[in-house]
Enzyme design. Structure first.
Site, PDB file in Angstrom:
ATOM      1  NE  ARG A  49       9.708  -1.117   4.254  1.00 18.90           N
ATOM      2  CZ  ARG A  49       9.788  -1.169   5.580  1.00 18.90           C
ATOM      3  NH1 ARG A  49      10.431  -2.166   6.155  1.00 18.90           N
ATOM      4  NH2 ARG A  49       9.228  -0.246   6.331  1.00 18.90           N
ATOM      5  CG  ASP A  51       2.557  -3.890   3.098  1.00 18.53           C
ATOM      6  OD1 ASP A  51       3.748  -3.832   3.460  1.00 18.53           O
ATOM      7  OD2 ASP A  51       1.692  -3.075   3.460  1.00 18.53           O
ATOM      8  NE  ARG A 195      -2.541  -3.088   1.974  1.00 15.35           N
ATOM      9  CZ  ARG A 195      -2.319  -4.182   2.716  1.00 15.35           C
ATOM     10  NH1 ARG A 195      -3.255  -5.099   2.828  1.00 15.35           N
ATOM     11  NH2 ARG A 195      -1.174  -4.337   3.326  1.00 15.35           N
TER      12      ARG A 195
END
Length: 242
Positions: A49, A51, A195
């Site tokens: 996945r 974001d 991140r």
């Protein structure tokens, strides 16, 4: 039969990969295009996945279909239906037990930064206005391979069964005098992990965290002790190995 699709996308206009109730996603577009082309409801399973706003230079997904397909022709037609910011590069039949997510051995992400204003980098790289000690940042990045629990870099209240990851390599690479990218490869990643890692490494590069304090962040396993989560527009899923 099961089919693997390899594709890339610019995530700027999407609320990430996974289907969401309140915004368009890459998965939704891919499923819609396949369902139109194959004239039945198709569900795709992605390798992972990404974001909101995050891009993929290489992403894989699988779907099941009861007939033999001409993969080259199907990929060609699929690209004619998909939006301009999603592009299929390959499609192939695989064994029924091959799984886009669970069969993957590793994923590689890149995070791009630049330290001087550049209008041609602003969409896909994060502009940083601090002097950064990249040697120290690389020293800290290497430490990531010594640990396996990365709860400190996982988004709070994430629905994950384990925060264990095997980071195989991590480091900063110079593209030009004012542009760099961070590369990290692991068997799996937690939500927001890359991140958050980059944000914490930048704190090291600004001399706001020492190497030992960086170790302490990892060992403390508290998200509040790690650095800020960097903007998604500079993050790319670069590669997936099977």
């Amino acid at each position: 039969m099961r089919y693997f699709i390899t594709f890339c996308y610019d995530g700027t206009n999407y609320h990430g990969w996974q289907i969401q109730p309140n915004g368009n996603t890459v998965q939704a577009e891919l499923q819609r295009a396949l369902s139109v082309l194959l004239r039945q409801e198709i569900t795709v399973v992605g390798a992972g996945r990404t974001d909101t706003g995050v891009h993929a230079r290489l992403m894989t997904a699988h779907f099941d279909y009861g007939q033999c397909l001409d993969c080259a022709q199907t990929a060609y037609k699929l690209n004619r239906i998909l939006p301009v910011d999603i592009s299929v590069s390959d499609m192939k039949p695989v064994e029924d037990d091959m799984h886009a997510r669970f069969s993957a051995l590793s994923r590689t992400y890149h995070y791009y930064i630049h330290t001087a204003k550049n209008p041609f980098l602003r969409t896909y790289s994060c502009e940083i206005h601090y002097n950064l000690d990249f040697d120290l940042m690389n020293e800290a990045a290497a430490i990531l391979t010594e640990y396996d629990d990365f709860e400190a870099f996982c988004k709070s209240h994430s629905d994950v069964k384990t925060t264990l990851c095997n980071v195989k390599s991590a480091g900063w690479h110079r593209l030009s005098p004012t542009a760099w990218y961070f590369e990290i490869t692991a068997n799996r990643f937690l939500r927001n992990m890359v991140r958050a890692v980059v944000g914490t490494l930048i704190d090291v590069g600004r001399h706001r965290l020492t190497i030992e304090e960086f170790r302490g962040v990892i060992e403390g396993r508290r998200r509040t002790e790690a650095g800020e989560s960097m903007p998604g527009h500079a993050l790319f899923l670069e590669d997936i190995k099977y």
